[in-house]
Design a protein around this motif. Structure first.
Motif, PDB file in Angstrom:
ATOM      1  N   UNK A   1      54.387  37.000  41.198  1.00 37.67           N
ATOM      2  CA  UNK A   1      54.675  35.586  41.405  1.00 37.67           C
ATOM      3  C   UNK A   1      53.655  35.011  42.386  1.00 37.67           C
ATOM      4  N   UNK A   2      52.825  34.081  41.925  1.00 36.06           N
ATOM      5  CA  UNK A   2      51.789  33.473  42.761  1.00 36.06           C
ATOM      6  C   UNK A   2      52.029  31.972  42.836  1.00 36.06           C
ATOM      7  N   UNK A   3      52.440  31.517  44.018  1.00 38.20           N
ATOM      8  CA  UNK A   3      52.737  30.087  44.230  1.00 38.20           C
ATOM      9  C   UNK A   3      53.716  29.547  43.179  1.00 38.20           C
ATOM     10  N   UNK A   4      54.724  30.355  42.882  1.00 37.76           N
ATOM     11  CA  UNK A   4      55.758  29.932  41.936  1.00 37.76           C
ATOM     12  C   UNK A   4      55.368  30.091  40.479  1.00 37.76           C
ATOM     13  N   UNK A   5      54.140  30.584  40.232  1.00 38.81           N
ATOM     14  CA  UNK A   5      53.677  30.786  38.851  1.00 38.81           C
ATOM     15  C   UNK A   5      53.681  32.277  38.545  1.00 38.81           C
ATOM     16  N   UNK A   6      54.362  32.661  37.467  1.00 38.56           N
ATOM     17  CA  UNK A   6      54.442  34.079  37.094  1.00 38.56           C
ATOM     18  C   UNK A   6      53.183  34.494  36.338  1.00 38.56           C
ATOM     19  N   UNK A   7      52.427  35.415  36.921  1.00 39.14           N
ATOM     20  CA  UNK A   7      51.183  35.874  36.320  1.00 39.14           C
ATOM     21  C   UNK A   7      51.325  37.308  35.825  1.00 39.14           C
ATOM     22  N   UNK A   8      50.715  37.603  34.675  1.00 38.33           N
ATOM     23  CA  UNK A   8      50.682  38.964  34.150  1.00 38.33           C
ATOM     24  C   UNK A   8      49.462  39.682  34.742  1.00 38.33           C
ATOM     25  N   UNK A   9      49.672  40.899  35.234  1.00 35.79           N
ATOM     26  CA  UNK A   9      48.610  41.610  35.950  1.00 35.79           C
ATOM     27  C   UNK A   9      47.687  42.427  35.039  1.00 35.79           C
ATOM     28  N   UNK A  10      48.211  42.926  33.915  1.00 40.63           N
ATOM     29  CA  UNK A  10      47.380  43.742  33.033  1.00 40.63           C
ATOM     30  C   UNK A  10      46.176  42.969  32.492  1.00 40.63           C
ATOM     31  N   UNK A  11      46.334  41.690  32.059  1.00 38.05           N
ATOM     32  CA  UNK A  11      45.144  40.932  31.626  1.00 38.05           C
ATOM     33  C   UNK A  11      44.086  40.815  32.713  1.00 38.05           C
ATOM     34  N   UNK A  12      44.553  40.678  33.972  1.00 35.35           N
ATOM     35  CA  UNK A  12      43.615  40.587  35.093  1.00 35.35           C
ATOM     36  C   UNK A  12      42.829  41.883  35.255  1.00 35.35           C
ATOM     37  N   UNK A  13      43.518  43.023  35.119  1.00 37.53           N
ATOM     38  CA  UNK A  13      42.856  44.328  35.229  1.00 37.53           C
ATOM     39  C   UNK A  13      41.821  44.503  34.114  1.00 37.53           C
ATOM     40  N   UNK A  14      42.185  44.143  32.889  1.00 35.64           N
ATOM     41  CA  UNK A  14      41.258  44.257  31.752  1.00 35.64           C
ATOM     42  C   UNK A  14      40.056  43.343  31.967  1.00 35.64           C
ATOM     43  N   UNK A  15      40.312  42.128  32.486  1.00 40.73           N
ATOM     44  CA  UNK A  15      39.226  41.194  32.784  1.00 40.73           C
ATOM     45  C   UNK A  15      38.270  41.749  33.822  1.00 40.73           C
ATOM     46  N   UNK A  16      38.800  42.422  34.852  1.00 38.04           N
ATOM     47  CA  UNK A  16      37.960  43.008  35.906  1.00 38.04           C
ATOM     48  C   UNK A  16      37.092  44.128  35.331  1.00 38.04           C
ATOM     49  N   UNK A  17      37.692  44.979  34.493  1.00 38.88           N
ATOM     50  CA  UNK A  17      36.934  46.074  33.859  1.00 38.88           C
ATOM     51  C   UNK A  17      35.796  45.502  33.009  1.00 38.88           C
ATOM     52  N   UNK A  18      36.121  44.488  32.169  1.00 36.72           N
ATOM     53  CA  UNK A  18      35.111  43.865  31.303  1.00 36.72           C
ATOM     54  C   UNK A  18      34.016  43.213  32.143  1.00 36.72           C
ATOM     55  N   UNK A  19      34.408  42.501  33.211  1.00 34.94           N
ATOM     56  CA  UNK A  19      33.427  41.834  34.089  1.00 34.94           C
ATOM     57  C   UNK A  19      32.479  42.854  34.710  1.00 34.94           C
ATOM     58  N   UNK A  20      33.043  43.942  35.217  1.00 33.27           N
ATOM     59  CA  UNK A  20      32.238  44.971  35.883  1.00 33.27           C
ATOM     60  C   UNK A  20      31.192  45.545  34.931  1.00 33.27           C
ATOM     61  N   UNK A  21      31.626  45.900  33.708  1.00 33.60           N
ATOM     62  CA  UNK A  21      30.712  46.495  32.730  1.00 33.60           C
ATOM     63  C   UNK A  21      29.610  45.519  32.306  1.00 33.60           C
ATOM     64  N   UNK A  22      29.997  44.250  32.079  1.00 37.25           N
ATOM     65  CA  UNK A  22      29.011  43.264  31.635  1.00 37.25           C
ATOM     66  C   UNK A  22      28.064  42.859  32.770  1.00 37.25           C
ATOM     67  N   UNK A  23      28.576  42.796  34.000  1.00 42.22           N
ATOM     68  CA  UNK A  23      27.745  42.340  35.118  1.00 42.22           C
ATOM     69  C   UNK A  23      26.673  43.373  35.482  1.00 42.22           C
ATOM     70  N   UNK A  24      26.982  44.641  35.287  1.00 43.04           N
ATOM     71  CA  UNK A  24      25.971  45.679  35.536  1.00 43.04           C
ATOM     72  C   UNK A  24      24.711  45.367  34.742  1.00 43.04           C
ATOM     73  N   UNK A  25      24.912  44.826  33.517  1.00 45.39           N
ATOM     74  CA  UNK A  25      23.771  44.417  32.694  1.00 45.39           C
ATOM     75  C   UNK A  25      22.958  45.582  32.168  1.00 45.39           C
ATOM     76  N   UNK A  26      23.566  46.766  32.126  1.00 43.27           N
ATOM     77  CA  UNK A  26      22.868  47.951  31.619  1.00 43.27           C
ATOM     78  C   UNK A  26      23.405  48.270  30.228  1.00 43.27           C
ATOM     79  N   UNK A  27      22.567  48.073  29.212  1.00 43.13           N
ATOM     80  CA  UNK A  27      23.015  48.262  27.834  1.00 43.13           C
ATOM     81  C   UNK A  27      23.540  49.666  27.598  1.00 43.13           C
ATOM     82  N   UNK A  28      22.872  50.675  28.147  1.00 49.38           N
ATOM     83  CA  UNK A  28      23.278  52.064  27.890  1.00 49.38           C
ATOM     84  C   UNK A  28      24.689  52.354  28.411  1.00 49.38           C
ATOM     85  N   UNK A  29      25.019  51.801  29.579  1.00 51.60           N
ATOM     86  CA  UNK A  29      26.362  52.022  30.142  1.00 51.60           C
ATOM     87  C   UNK A  29      27.415  51.350  29.275  1.00 51.60           C
ATOM     88  N   UNK A  30      27.153  50.090  28.894  1.00 56.93           N
ATOM     89  CA  UNK A  30      28.088  49.360  28.015  1.00 56.93           C
ATOM     90  C   UNK A  30      28.276  50.131  26.709  1.00 56.93           C
TER      91      UNK A  30
END
Length: 407
Positions: free
Chosen positions: A121-150
């Motif tokens: 619950x964030x400021x009265x708004x119910x947020x789902x945490x799993x989408x946030x975790x998946x978004x962080x994983x995707x962001x990390x992999x894409x931000x590295x910018x290394x094709x071989x790792x992706x």
């Protein structure tokens, strides 16, 4: 074997892109409603996808350019160039932003089945945490910018997804003769036409044609590498198609109709085949979601960069801005449970228009000697290509008509 794995790359990323939660849901419904009868639609889809993706990979390896870059250079009419670029950007950049929420939500659904619902619950708004975790994983992999790792991460996830759905299908003890009949004998059960269109349309994906050419030029630098690009394409697309078939087969074992998505299928399989089927299906759904959540923003960034002449360096500021925008929208929409129905409808119409246009333009490019030289299409490739073009025109028309409830 070491050389074989060294040259596996863009193909699994393409397979990862077309097997998203939407595909999993559609295959689930196909199996529940029609049993093995529509497996032939997947066989047709695999053939069509192999033909188009081989052309795309060949273009990338031979020219060392993506499809959008090639179109910018080859279409001489300013008006026609502008129309095609606007259509491509609308369908792929806006479309992928709309679908990204679905990709992330699907991956989160798999996590919920394995580990329970994560909410805060964030400021009265119910947020789902799993989408946030998946978004962080995707962001990390894409931000590295290394094709071989992706590439390595997605290859691993595709293998995990394939094993998960294959084991689920085996656990349901399918009737092998009936499965083979379904794969190779076309059947049209009552009210199945839209599902058939959906199965083909969710496999032959417009943005994958752009993605594959861009990834192929990143992976391979010499024309002699074409043999590896072709093997990679065939193996990955066939494997991806078999994953879709396994989902249909798994869903065919369920005798009741109250199933609307893969999550419902996991619950339905539990009393029949125990917890293992539920676990494997949930792992597959998570893998499908997270791989599509990574490839959709990546494809959009390649397309936008090519269309607008920005280049395709994974670490470039403009390139990163595109995928960050799409990933951020997906995370926000999936975390708050927002359903962007109108945006998705727009994306479906744009993709319905785009698929035959891109298939036609790809065929035109693949026959130009000044671009491909001796690597241009053979007569057989052209025959197959034009048959597929006819199918894409039919699919595009049906998709647009169905969105507007005409059919």
């Amino acid at each position: 074997m070491k050389k074989f794995f060294k040259n596996i790359g863009p193909g699994p990323l393409v397979a990862a892109a077309f097997i998203g939660p939407g595909t999993v849901t559609l295959c689930t419904l196909a199996g529940v409603n029609f049993g093995y009868a529509l497996l032939w639609a997947m066989t047709l889809s695999i053939l069509a996808t192999v033909v188009l993706q081989e052309m795309s990979a060949r273009l990338g390896v031979v020219t060392q350019k993506g499809l959008s870059e090639t179109l910018r250079n080859e279409i001489k009419s300013p008006l026609l160039k502008s129309i095609i670029i606007v259509l491509i950007l609308s369908a792929i950049v806006i479309g992928n932003a709309a679908y990204e929420a679905g990709n992330i939500s699907g991956g989160a659904l798999g996590m919920e089945k394995l580990f329970g619902t994560g909410k805060a619950d964030v400021f009265g708004l119910e947020l789902k945490l799993w989408p946030l975790l998946i978004g962080i994983i995707a962001f990390f992999l894409l931000y590295i910018g290394n094709y071989k790792i992706i590439e390595r991460v997605l290859v691993f996830m595709v293998i995990l997804m394939s094993l998960a759905f294959l084991i689920t299908a085996i656990l349901t003890k399918p009737n092998i003769p009936e499965v083979l009949k379904g794969m190779f004998v076309p059947q049209f059960p009552q009210k199945s036409i839209l599902t058939i269109i959906g199965l083909i349309g969710t496999t032959v994906v417009p943005y994958n044609i752009f993605l594959h050419a861009s990834l192929a030029k990143t992976k391979w630098s010499y024309k002699s590498d074409l043999q590896y690009a072709r093997k990679d394409t065939v193996i990955a697309v066939v494997l991806g198609g078999l994953v879709s078939m396994c989902i249909i087969i798994s869903a065919s074992s369920v005798s009741f109709q109250d199933i609307n998505n893969a999550s419902d299928l996991a619950l339905a399989l539990k009393p029949l085949f125990g917890d293992y089927a539920t676990y494997f299906l949930s792992m597959g759904l998570f893998s499908a979601g997270i791989t599509s959540a990574i490839t959709a923003p990546l494809a959009a960034a390649f397309v936008a960069s090519g269309c607008l002449g920005w280049g395709s360096d994974l670490k470039a500021k403009k390139f990163r801005m595109v995928w960050i925008f799409i990933l951020l929208l997906g995370v926000i929409f999936s975390s708050v449970g927002f359903k962007s129905i109108e945006i998705i409808k727009f994306a479906q119409v744009a993709n319905g228009l785009l698929l035959p246009v891109i298939a036609g333009v790809l065929l035109w490019v693949m026959n130009k000697s000044n671009i491909l030289g001796s690597h241009r299409n053979s007569s057989l490739q052209n025959v197959l290509g034009f048959v597929i073009l006819g199918i894409t025109i039919f699919l595009g028309a049906k998709t647009i008509l169905s969105v507007f409830n005409v059919i």
